[in-house]
Design an enzyme around this catalytic site. Structure first.
Site, PDB file in Angstrom:
ATOM      1  CG  HIS A 176      -2.143  -0.792   0.891  1.00  0.00           C
ATOM      2  ND1 HIS A 176      -2.123  -2.098   1.108  1.00  0.00           N
ATOM      3  CD2 HIS A 176      -3.394  -0.600   0.804  1.00  0.00           C
ATOM      4  CE1 HIS A 176      -3.498  -2.677   0.750  1.00  0.00           C
ATOM      5  NE2 HIS A 176      -4.230  -1.782   0.830  1.00  0.00           N
ATOM      6  CG  HIS A 218       2.671  -3.126   6.694  1.00  0.00           C
ATOM      7  ND1 HIS A 218       3.358  -4.062   5.915  1.00  0.00           N
ATOM      8  CD2 HIS A 218       1.604  -3.190   5.887  1.00  0.00           C
ATOM      9  CE1 HIS A 218       3.058  -4.456   4.822  1.00  0.00           C
ATOM     10  NE2 HIS A 218       1.633  -3.860   4.681  1.00  0.00           N
TER      11      HIS A 218
HETATM   12  C1  LIG Z   1      -4.378  -8.834  -5.492  1.00  0.00           C
HETATM   13  C2  LIG Z   1      -3.906  -7.435  -6.045  1.00  0.00           C
HETATM   14  C3  LIG Z   1      -4.007  -7.029  -7.209  1.00  0.00           C
HETATM   15  C4  LIG Z   1      -3.209  -6.766  -5.128  1.00  0.00           C
HETATM   16  C5  LIG Z   1      -2.858  -7.174  -3.640  1.00  0.00           C
HETATM   17  C6  LIG Z   1      -2.817  -5.868  -2.729  1.00  0.00           C
HETATM   18  C7  LIG Z   1      -2.521  -6.134  -1.432  1.00  0.00           C
HETATM   19  C8  LIG Z   1      -3.204  -6.723  -0.663  1.00  0.00           C
HETATM   20  C9  LIG Z   1      -1.344  -5.757  -1.293  1.00  0.00           C
HETATM   21  C10 LIG Z   1      -0.762  -5.753   0.026  1.00  0.00           C
HETATM   22  O1  LIG Z   1      -0.489  -4.536   0.686  1.00  0.00           O
HETATM   23  P1  LIG Z   1       0.215  -4.357   2.067  1.00  0.00           P
HETATM   24  O2  LIG Z   1       1.802  -4.873   1.865  1.00  0.00           O
HETATM   25  O3  LIG Z   1       0.424  -2.824   2.232  1.00  0.00           O
HETATM   26  O4  LIG Z   1      -0.400  -4.976   3.328  1.00  0.00           O
END
Ligand SMILES: CC(C)=CCC/C(C)=C/COP(=O)(O)O
Length: 256
Positions: A176, A218
């Site tokens: 994110h 995180h």
């Molecule tokens: C399934 C798709 C297209 C993207 C996943 C996006 C996601 C869940 C990312 C994790 O984000 P963090 O590392 O910030 O938790």
């Protein structure tokens, strides 16, 4: 119990000393070091076993890194005030989860793809095609780094995130945060926006990033590295900028 030397050999080392030099290894003790001074007079000056040296003389970098990680874990746990319904700010968790969705890859990919299909100007098509490329590059880079580093998510995280892929069980870096930094730089550079909207875009990126720690998803270092990675990825996107001149086949696909 395997001896230290045999375990070194099993891990593929040649038996040479260079194998473990990266963080903690030291050369033989200096003539006036305490370990030498403790030797009885006349005893042969046998060097300490390598592993003992590593325990007794950890490198400055090793200590600094472990301290930083310990502070990171401690502070991130304290800042995880929305990690559960029963947490200090548990009532704000639903709002944090809405913010989480606003930085998720799926809405960004679908929205960009939809915009691309609807775009009726070549400038819009060019920008949206590059945004799509940026979002896909970001997903791949985050997946690769998460898969390589394999840092587990904080223990206080509840894994109830909207659509995840397998590497999302790992936390370094925050996907994110990378997306927030990348999209923020991209939008500020390629969309003509009034100043209040530009401020809002920056605020959104910051709020998405801070919310990752507050939700307990995180540690702070995951988010900081994510922001740096996203910022740097924008540089890659700009360097490889797709245009009708550099990628005519791609643009032919989208021209109506
Ligand atoms: C399934 C798709 C297209 C993207 C996943 C996006 C996601 C869940 C990312 C994790 O984000 P963090 O590392 O910030 O938790």
């Amino acid at each position: 119990m395997p001896s230290p030397r045999s375990s070194r050999e099993r891990r593929g080392g040649s038996g040479g000393r260079l194998e473990f030099l990266s963080l903690s290894q030291r050369g033989p003790a200096a003539p006036d070091s305490p370990s030498r001074r403790r030797e009885p007079a006349g005893a042969a000056a046998a060097p300490l076993p390598e592993e003992d040296c590593m325990k007794l003389n950890p490198s400055f970098l090793g200590i600094a890194l472990s301290s930083l990680l310990a502070i990171d874990l401690w502070a991130s746990k304290r800042l995880g005030v929305c990690a559960g319904e029963g947490s200090a700010w548990g009532s704000a968790r639903p709002l944090m989860k809405v913010i989480e969705v606003s930085g998720h890859g799926i809405p960004w990919l679908l929205g960009t793809f939809y915009g691309l299909c609807q775009s009726d100007s070549s400038a819009a098509r060019e920008v949206l095609l590059n945004l799509l490329f940026a979002l896909l590059l970001d997903l791949v880079m985050v997946a690769v780094v998460k898969g390589l580093v394999r840092r587990p998510r904080p223990t206080h995280n509840k894994m109830d995130m909207f659509v995840t892929i397998s590497v999302d069980k790992y936390s370094f870096p925050s996907g994110h945060a990378t997306r927030a930094a990348l999209v923020c730089r991209f939008v500020l550079r390629h969309l003509v926006l009034a100043v209040p909207l530009r401020v809002l875009v920056v605020l959104w990126a910051l709020i998405v990033s801070v919310s990752r720690v507050m939700l307990g998803r995180h540690n702070m270092t995951d988010v900081l590295f994510g922001l740096l990675l996203g910022y740097a990825l924008y540089g890659v996107v700009e360097h490889c900028w797709l245009s009708p001149a550099t990628a005519p086949a791609l643009f032919a696909l989208w021209s109506h």
